[in-house]
Design a protein around this motif. Structure first.
Motif, mmCIF file in Angstrom:
data_model
loop_
_atom_site.group_PDB
_atom_site.id
_atom_site.type_symbol
_atom_site.label_atom_id
_atom_site.label_comp_id
_atom_site.label_asym_id
_atom_site.label_seq_id
_atom_site.Cartn_x
_atom_site.Cartn_y
_atom_site.Cartn_z
ATOM 1 N N SER A 231 61.343 0.465 74.082
ATOM 2 C CA SER A 231 62.455 0.534 75.180
ATOM 3 C C SER A 231 63.397 0.932 74.221
ATOM 4 O O SER A 231 64.122 1.994 74.601
ATOM 5 C CB SER A 231 62.485 -0.406 75.315
ATOM 6 N N TYR A 232 63.919 0.468 73.227
ATOM 7 C CA TYR A 232 64.751 1.257 71.869
ATOM 8 C C TYR A 232 64.771 2.639 71.392
ATOM 9 O O TYR A 232 65.642 3.828 71.208
ATOM 10 C CB TYR A 232 65.162 0.242 70.720
ATOM 11 N N SER A 233 62.970 2.936 71.519
ATOM 12 C CA SER A 233 63.248 4.394 71.697
ATOM 13 C C SER A 233 63.577 5.802 72.239
ATOM 14 O O SER A 233 63.297 6.713 71.766
ATOM 15 C CB SER A 233 61.111 4.807 71.035
ATOM 16 N N ILE A 234 63.669 4.792 73.433
ATOM 17 C CA ILE A 234 63.694 5.212 74.504
ATOM 18 C C ILE A 234 65.573 5.613 74.193
ATOM 19 O O ILE A 234 66.458 6.752 74.933
ATOM 20 C CB ILE A 234 63.300 4.759 75.657
ATOM 21 N N ARG A 316 68.215 -6.656 77.773
ATOM 22 C CA ARG A 316 69.357 -6.326 78.347
ATOM 23 C C ARG A 316 70.564 -5.272 77.755
ATOM 24 O O ARG A 316 70.995 -4.047 78.221
ATOM 25 C CB ARG A 316 70.040 -8.514 78.113
ATOM 26 N N ASP A 317 69.842 -5.297 76.699
ATOM 27 C CA ASP A 317 71.387 -4.512 75.339
ATOM 28 C C ASP A 317 70.601 -3.033 75.180
ATOM 29 O O ASP A 317 71.843 -1.801 75.206
ATOM 30 C CB ASP A 317 71.679 -4.766 73.904
ATOM 31 N N GLN A 318 69.830 -2.888 75.822
ATOM 32 C CA GLN A 318 68.825 -1.690 75.502
ATOM 33 C C GLN A 318 69.081 -0.667 76.575
ATOM 34 O O GLN A 318 69.776 0.445 76.439
ATOM 35 C CB GLN A 318 67.647 -1.141 75.773
ATOM 36 N N HIS A 360 64.473 7.701 82.568
ATOM 37 C CA HIS A 360 63.824 7.433 82.501
ATOM 38 C C HIS A 360 63.302 5.760 83.101
ATOM 39 O O HIS A 360 64.153 5.504 82.828
ATOM 40 C CB HIS A 360 63.604 7.277 80.743
ATOM 41 N N ALA A 361 62.649 5.411 83.674
ATOM 42 C CA ALA A 361 61.800 3.913 83.966
ATOM 43 C C ALA A 361 62.549 3.051 83.015
ATOM 44 O O ALA A 361 62.820 1.578 83.535
ATOM 45 C CB ALA A 361 60.661 4.075 84.452
ATOM 46 N N ILE A 362 62.179 2.656 81.875
ATOM 47 C CA ILE A 362 63.004 2.148 80.698
ATOM 48 C C ILE A 362 64.384 2.205 80.337
ATOM 49 O O ILE A 362 64.778 0.095 80.535
ATOM 50 C CB ILE A 362 61.929 2.687 79.486
ATOM 51 N N ASN A 363 65.063 2.861 81.318
ATOM 52 C CA ASN A 363 66.643 2.285 80.205
ATOM 53 C C ASN A 363 67.023 1.934 82.381
ATOM 54 O O ASN A 363 68.223 2.672 82.465
ATOM 55 C CB ASN A 363 67.107 4.091 80.249
ATOM 56 N N ASP A 364 66.232 1.850 83.787
ATOM 57 C CA ASP A 364 66.334 1.003 84.953
ATOM 58 C C ASP A 364 67.055 -0.100 84.609
ATOM 59 O O ASP A 364 66.413 -0.883 84.577
ATOM 60 C CB ASP A 364 65.268 1.060 85.628
ATOM 61 N N PRO A 365 68.562 0.251 84.847
ATOM 62 C CA PRO A 365 69.157 -1.166 84.136
ATOM 63 C C PRO A 365 69.303 -2.564 85.501
ATOM 64 O O PRO A 365 69.304 -3.128 84.346
ATOM 65 C CB PRO A 365 70.804 -0.762 84.558
#
Length: 386
Positions: A231-234, A316-318, A360-365
């Motif tokens: 997730s942090y790679s995104i 959360r913080d990502q 990107h899906a993993i950045n869905d807040p």
């Protein structure tokens, strides 16, 4: 591994100069990938037994931020391709040998959405599907693909990552977008191929941080949670894009004269406030990333599991980091004046790239924040991306 970070930093002027070419090609130039390879970047997270550095993860994320500050698309592709050696380290030893046995510079692209369907057969699975958004696939000869394992009744019984060589899949060139145009995030097609059991990895194992690769890769680096690392790679490339936008904007504003008012833009107090707000948001995003990953790494170095609440905080913080980065880019873009709209200017490219990265899906807040809120309110959370 500070020498890798230093080498990446020296490469930035070249990557910055190639940013428009990267966008026009719709993929990162082979010369840029080769230059990054020569810095040692792609081996930062690779197991030592296969020629890797097994570096502190912050060296990796720092390098990604630098690359993305020069060219958003190059930073995005570098981050994804650079993270995959770490994930391959979680697979069975034979899978690692399949990929790196003859060439330790072999790269892997990915598309994790469970678009594949796998039917168990003797020794493995028959696998079929179509996936989108495989960033950097033109620079890889293997791919990670998400798929559901189907039971006898046709219902899903597991969600796994499947590792396939390029001989088992086709790349379809469909990437034509308004942002991250240079990532070459094309479609992957697989038509009923056999995937050995050892070249698959269940998300249940990655979630528990108990994977076959731990038998041979004993470094604490591989005890970090997959979802935290990926997730942090995104998120990191988006922070890098905001950093690049900030550097570009402040340099431009020192020379800009606001024609409507006949004053230097740098002397406009409202511009000064916007710059300060953007800088604070970028710093906050990065400082939380540094703190969270650094804290997680300290746990695994001490032989401890990463606490569940820390894993929740990382997610959360990502998503908050990407939001802060987007807010900073927006603030800088609106402060840049009409000439920022011209094709080819760095600020509009960073603006488009950052917004593309956010979807990107993993950045869905909302999804990540809701998961965190549930845990704080005493509710149970189960998710493959924790």
């Amino acid at each position: 591994m500070s020498e890798v970070v230093a080498a990446v930093r020296e490469l930035l002027p070249v990557l910055r100069e190639r940013a428009q070419q990267t966008e026009d090609l719709r993929k990162v130039p082979a010369e840029s990938i080769e230059a990054l390879r020569q810095t040692g970047f792609f081996k930062l997270l690779q197991p030592a037994r296969h020629g890797g550095a097994e570096a502190d993860p912050l060296d990796f994320y720092t390098s990604v931020r630098l690359i993305a500050s020069a060219c958003g698309s190059t930073g995005w592709v570098a981050s994804v391709l650079g993270c995959h050696p770490w994930q391959l380290g979680l697979f069975a030893a034979q899978a690692q040998a399949d990929v790196w046995g003859e060439d330790e510079d072999t790269r892997i692209s990915s598309s994790y959405a469970p678009m594949g369907r796998a039917t168990p057969v003797d020794g493995g699975f028959r696998f079929t599907g179509r996936w989108s958004f495989s960033s950097g696939c033109d620079h890889a000869s293997w791919v990670f693909l998400g798929g559901l394992v189907l039971g006898d009744d046709g219902a899903p019984v597991d969600f796994r990552t499947f590792l396939l060589p390029i001989s088992d899949y086709k790349i379809e060139d469909v990437w034509d977008t308004v942002g991250l145009r240079g990532t070459g995030s094309n479609d992957i097609l697989v038509d009923d191929v056999f995937v050995p059991e050892y070249r698959t990895l269940s998300f249940m194992d990655t979630g528990k941080c108990e994977c076959p690769g731990h038998e041979v890769n004993t470094s604490p680096l591989y005890k970090l949670p997959f979802a935290s690392v990926f997730s942090y790679s995104i998120a990191t490339p988006v922070i890098g894009m905001a950093t690049g936008a900030y550097e570009t904007h402040t340099a431009y504003m020192q020379e800009r004269v606001r024609a409507s008012y006949g004053t230097k833009a740098a002397e406009d107090p409202y511009s000064q406030v916007r710059v300060a707000e953007a800088a604070s948001e970028i710093d906050a995003a990065w400082l939380q990333l540094e703190y969270n990953i650094g804290t997680a790494y300290k746990h695994v170095l001490a032989g401890e599991k990463v606490p569940f609440q820390l894993r929740m905080r990382i997610r959360r913080d990502q998503v908050k980091a990407t939001g802060r980065a987007i807010g900073a880019v927006d603030r800088l873009f609106e402060n840049s004046g009409g000439k920022a709209l011209n094709a080819g200017t760095p600020i509009q490219r960073f603006w488009r790239d950052a917004h593309a990265g956010r979807v990107h899906a993993i950045n869905d807040p909302e999804r990540a924040l809701a998961m965190y809120g549930k845990t704080q309110l005493g509710l149970k959370v189960q998710d493959a991306w924790l």
